[in-house]
Design a protein around this motif. Structure first.
Motif, mmCIF file in Angstrom:
data_model
loop_
_atom_site.group_PDB
_atom_site.id
_atom_site.type_symbol
_atom_site.label_atom_id
_atom_site.label_comp_id
_atom_site.label_asym_id
_atom_site.label_seq_id
_atom_site.Cartn_x
_atom_site.Cartn_y
_atom_site.Cartn_z
ATOM 1 N N ASP A 218 0.739 -1.159 -0.013
ATOM 2 C CA ASP A 218 0.110 0.102 -0.090
ATOM 3 C C ASP A 218 0.860 1.274 -0.111
ATOM 4 N N THR A 225 -5.659 5.720 -0.429
ATOM 5 C CA THR A 225 -4.656 4.669 -0.299
ATOM 6 C C THR A 225 -4.811 3.676 -1.623
ATOM 7 N N PHE A 227 -3.385 0.169 -3.371
ATOM 8 C CA PHE A 227 -2.716 -1.022 -3.224
ATOM 9 C C PHE A 227 -1.971 -1.822 -4.231
#
Length: 393
Positions: A218, A225, A227
């Protein structure tokens, strides 16, 4: 009135061939006043990099030339283990060729964790269906958990030690990476990251070649965020287009940019016999040598083509302004403008394999970077280019 001169730097990917960039940057730093007329240390108004270009670019953006030099000195002395370790790649090899070194213990460690393949167990597999079933189950778990053939923990430690968002400036530094979840390429400045740790993760993600290293799980931005992130070179080995869009969007009419592009590839893929190659060598040849080189060449050709079209409009005396087109949003963006550019790239067949490093190979790459950068500086001084000319060295 003379326009205000500004300078941007673009650094492509290329693994350990990034030593070429280190050599070129040494010359640009030494010749900075002669090139720009600016006193003081080398300081670009904008910097963008992917993969090893993100590592090198971050050090330039933070004005840490001594750290950049030390990294490549360490690579020359200690080899690839400054950046990664591996049970599958011969990290002690200094021939310049990628060598896979796998034995039964290595396979057992990664694909049969917790299973001791001693002679008694191997003998028992012949007669025991239960033992074969246990082994098959362990193998399935091992394959499911297997993420990469190398560990880039040394690089993470290096980035943890040196990267600081507050040290970047006064211009912005952009690094590029791709999310495996969405397939989207992100070019983000140091301001976009939530913390120094997130900044480290972003630069690290930009260097992660899939299969070779595990994706960065991440990257935390200010408001979201992202990933499962890997090398930005998969979609954009040179972040040139992104940097040009930043300039078109944010620069003022009285500013004139010179863009320095330091590429780790010659654009000419050399012949390499692959008939007896293993699966890793085939993957590296296809991904690193062929795909990444082609992406950069397409990016560069598009930049030079558009630049030349804009110049032709000016030479014809046509007062025409063209807008960029964003294919994702299907809308027109900022007005396009021509740029003066300096392309520094290696001669064909000089830099060797991107995943290998040794003293002679690294020193050759650094020296060749110096030679090509000196040629570019000399060309700029011998024949001062028009504002939109591209110098290729």
């Amino acid at each position: 009135m003379a326009k205000k001169q500004k300078y941007a730097l673009v650094l492509s990917g290329g693994g350990f061939r990034g030593a070429f960039q280190a050599g070129a940057l040494q010359v640009l730093r030494e010749q900075w006043q002669a090139i720009t007329g600016r006193e003081g240390p080398m300081q670009f108004d904008l910097i963008a990099g992917v993969s090893v270009g993100a590592l090198n670019g971050a050090m330039v953006a933070m004005n840490k030339p001594e750290v950049l030099q030390k990294i490549w000195q360490d690579v020359a002395e200690r080899g690839v283990e400054v950046i990664y370790t591996s049970d599958f790649i011969d990290t002690q090899d200094r021939t310049g060729e990628l060598k896979i070194d796998v034995d039964l213990d290595t396979l057992s460690k990664h694909f049969l964790p917790g299973i001791d393949l001693n002679l008694g167990r191997l003998f028992g597999l012949v007669f025991s269906g239960k033992k074969r079933q246990e082994l098959n189950q362990a193998l399935r778990r091992g394959i499911a958990d297997f993420r990469a053939i190398a560990d880039n923990a040394p690089l993470r430690q290096l980035l943890d030690t040196h990267l600081e968002r507050s040290a970047v400036g006064p211009g912005d530094f952009y690094c590029g990476f791709v999310s495996l979840d969405s397939g989207q390429f992100y070019a983000l400045s140091q301001r976009d990251f939530r913390s120094d740790e997130a900044f480290v993760n972003g630069v690290l993600a930009s260097t992660v070649m899939p299969i070779v290293w595990e994706p960065v799980s991440d990257v935390q931005l200010q408001e979201r965020t992202i990933f499962q992130n890997v090398d930005g070179g998969l979609k954009n080995v040179s972040p040139l287009g992104n940097l040009i869009r930043v300039i078109n969007r944010s620069s003022q009419p009285d500013e004139e940019y010179t863009v320095f592009i330091v590429n780790c590839s010659s654009g000419q893929l050399g012949f390499k016999r692959m008939g007896s190659s293993n699966v890793v060598e085939i993957a590296m040849r296809a991904l690193v040598d062929i795909v990444l080189d082609e992406i950069f060449e397409n990016d560069l050709r598009e930049f030079l083509r558009i630049n030349d079209l804009l110049l032709q409009l000016e030479e014809a005396g046509l007062d025409v302004r063209l807008r960029d087109y964003d294919f994702r949003t299907e809308s027109r963006g900022a007005f396009l403008r021509p740029f003066r550019s300096v392309l520094i790239q290696p001669d064909a067949g000089i830099l060797g394999d991107s995943l290998t490093a040794g003293k002679s190979a690294t020193e050759l790459r650094i020296q060749h970077g110096r030679v090509k950068a000196l040629q570019a500086v000399q060309a700029m001084q011998d024949e001062p280019p028009s504002p939109y000319q591209c110098i290729v060295a």
